[in-house]
Design a protein around this motif. Structure first.
Motif, PDB file in Angstrom:
ATOM      1  N   GLN A   1       1.201  -0.842  -0.274  1.00 36.32           N
ATOM      2  CA  GLN A   1       0.035  -0.174  -0.069  1.00 36.32           C
ATOM      3  C   GLN A   1       0.835   1.161  -0.038  1.00 36.32           C
ATOM      4  OE1 GLN A   1      -2.337  -0.322   3.644  1.00 36.32           O
ATOM      5  NE2 GLN A   1      -3.905  -2.537   2.137  1.00 36.32           N
ATOM      6  N   ARG A   2       1.748   1.037   0.726  1.00 40.61           N
ATOM      7  CA  ARG A   2       2.740   2.384   0.842  1.00 40.61           C
ATOM      8  C   ARG A   2       3.632   2.464  -0.875  1.00 40.61           C
ATOM      9  NH1 ARG A   2       6.026   2.216   6.073  1.00 40.61           N
ATOM     10  NH2 ARG A   2       7.061   3.264   5.073  1.00 40.61           N
ATOM     11  N   HIS A   3       3.677   1.389  -1.258  1.00 40.50           N
ATOM     12  CA  HIS A   3       4.848   1.635  -2.052  1.00 40.50           C
ATOM     13  C   HIS A   3       3.186   1.849  -3.560  1.00 40.50           C
ATOM     14  CE1 HIS A   3       6.008  -0.384  -6.591  1.00 40.50           C
ATOM     15  NE2 HIS A   3       7.167   0.663  -6.483  1.00 40.50           N
ATOM     16  N   ASP A   4       2.278   1.263  -3.505  1.00 37.94           N
ATOM     17  CA  ASP A   4       1.388   1.633  -4.266  1.00 37.94           C
ATOM     18  C   ASP A   4       1.212   3.894  -4.299  1.00 37.94           C
ATOM     19  OD1 ASP A   4       0.829  -0.401  -5.420  1.00 37.94           O
ATOM     20  OD2 ASP A   4      -1.068  -0.596  -3.750  1.00 37.94           O
ATOM     21  N   GLN A   5       1.288   4.272  -3.272  1.00 39.27           N
ATOM     22  CA  GLN A   5       1.384   5.742  -3.114  1.00 39.27           C
ATOM     23  C   GLN A   5       2.174   6.841  -2.967  1.00 39.27           C
ATOM     24  OE1 GLN A   5      -1.030   8.024  -1.325  1.00 39.27           O
ATOM     25  NE2 GLN A   5      -2.911   5.760  -1.559  1.00 39.27           N
ATOM     26  N   ILE A   6       4.005   5.613  -3.507  1.00 38.97           N
ATOM     27  CA  ILE A   6       4.577   6.687  -4.381  1.00 38.97           C
ATOM     28  C   ILE A   6       4.128   6.185  -5.486  1.00 38.97           C
ATOM     29  CG2 ILE A   6       7.211   5.821  -4.562  1.00 38.97           C
ATOM     30  CD1 ILE A   6       7.399   4.526  -1.468  1.00 38.97           C
ATOM     31  N   ASN A   7       3.752   5.899  -6.158  1.00 40.07           N
ATOM     32  CA  ASN A   7       3.540   5.434  -7.404  1.00 40.07           C
ATOM     33  C   ASN A   7       2.528   6.285  -7.585  1.00 40.07           C
ATOM     34  OD1 ASN A   7       5.436   3.741  -8.676  1.00 40.07           O
ATOM     35  ND2 ASN A   7       3.651   1.905  -8.003  1.00 40.07           N
ATOM     36  N   LEU A   8       1.515   7.182  -6.916  1.00 40.93           N
ATOM     37  CA  LEU A   8       0.284   7.537  -7.208  1.00 40.93           C
ATOM     38  C   LEU A   8       1.311   9.332  -7.080  1.00 40.93           C
ATOM     39  CD1 LEU A   8      -2.370   7.956  -7.339  1.00 40.93           C
ATOM     40  CD2 LEU A   8      -2.506   8.239  -5.439  1.00 40.93           C
ATOM     41  N   SER A   9       1.732   9.264  -5.634  1.00 35.43           N
ATOM     42  CA  SER A   9       2.843  11.187  -6.475  1.00 35.43           C
ATOM     43  C   SER A   9       3.733  10.597  -7.465  1.00 35.43           C
ATOM     44  CB  SER A   9       3.609  10.443  -4.820  1.00 35.43           C
ATOM     45  OG  SER A   9       2.850  10.360  -3.609  1.00 35.43           O
ATOM     46  N   ALA A  10       4.593  10.337  -7.880  1.00 36.60           N
ATOM     47  CA  ALA A  10       5.227  10.019  -8.547  1.00 36.60           C
ATOM     48  C   ALA A  10       4.644   9.676 -10.201  1.00 36.60           C
ATOM     49  CB  ALA A  10       5.976   8.630  -9.150  1.00 36.60           C
ATOM     50  N   LYS A  11       3.248   9.559 -10.107  1.00 38.22           N
ATOM     51  CA  LYS A  11       2.919  10.299 -11.960  1.00 38.22           C
ATOM     52  C   LYS A  11       1.668  11.402 -11.537  1.00 38.22           C
ATOM     53  CE  LYS A  11       1.484   4.657 -12.481  1.00 38.22           C
ATOM     54  NZ  LYS A  11       0.836   4.394 -12.542  1.00 38.22           N
ATOM     55  N   GLN A  12       1.675  11.834 -10.070  1.00 38.28           N
ATOM     56  CA  GLN A  12       0.866  13.641 -10.206  1.00 38.28           C
ATOM     57  C   GLN A  12       2.216  14.131 -10.241  1.00 38.28           C
ATOM     58  OE1 GLN A  12      -0.599  13.445  -6.381  1.00 38.28           O
ATOM     59  NE2 GLN A  12      -2.444  12.675  -6.832  1.00 38.28           N
ATOM     60  N   GLN A  13       3.738  13.974 -10.280  1.00 39.71           N
ATOM     61  CA  GLN A  13       4.242  15.127 -10.532  1.00 39.71           C
ATOM     62  C   GLN A  13       4.654  15.102 -12.141  1.00 39.71           C
ATOM     63  OE1 GLN A  13       7.958  13.408  -7.970  1.00 39.71           O
ATOM     64  NE2 GLN A  13       7.197  14.093  -6.233  1.00 39.71           N
TER      65      GLN A  13
END
Length: 159
Positions: free
Chosen positions: A147-159
């Motif tokens: 779940q934490r990794h999924d959040q990291i992916n989401l943040s990366a895609k928003q940048q």
């Protein structure tokens, strides 16, 4: 105090890698940011286990344990292979970065001066095999880490 120095050096090396990754994947770069690991795809994960066992486990361990003292450079100045389980830093990187590090190797990502024993697998594995091996690794992480990794992916895609 030595541990603090190692931590600082590790942070500097980490920052250099991140800078290289941002440069590599930045605006106008050719990196594929659409890479998405699929740890719930059982067929892909089964292929990933075979790929991992044949190409990654000799350094990163069959149980993802990594090599001893993986945060400290060895006599050759190289960092030993880190663990790929929840105790390592693999899950701290977005999917596209993990894919690029595996395909091209950390030296390519962080610059020519960065030395690593890890090769790029561009000429060894297909993109599907790289995706499969990384999906297999992620499939073994605890739910909280996934779940934490999924959040990291989401943040990366928003940048």
């Amino acid at each position: 105090m030595k541990d603090k120095g190692v931590f600082v050096i590790g942070g500097v090396v980490g920052a250099a890698i991140v800078y290289g990754i941002i440069t590599f994947f930045g605006p106008g770069a050719g990196g594929d940011q659409s890479v998405e690991l699929r740890p719930d795809d059982l067929k892909l994960v089964a292929l990933g286990k075979k790929v991992y066992d044949a190409n990654c486990a000799s350094c990163h361990g069959r149980q993802f344990e990594g090599q001893d003292n993986w945060r400290e450079r060895d006599a050759n100045g190289l960092l030993p292979a880190p663990p790929h389980d929840e105790t390592g830093h693999t899950w701290h990187h977005p999917d596209a970065v993990l894919f690029a590090l595996t395909k091209y190797g950390p030296s390519v990502m962080a610059g020519e001066d960065y030395q690593s024993a890890m090769p790029g697998f561009e000429d060894v594995l297909t993109d599907e095999e790289i995706l499969a091996s990384l999906s297999y690794v992620k499939s073994r992480w605890p739910a909280e880490i996934r779940q934490r990794h999924d959040q990291i992916n989401l943040s990366a895609k928003q940048q």
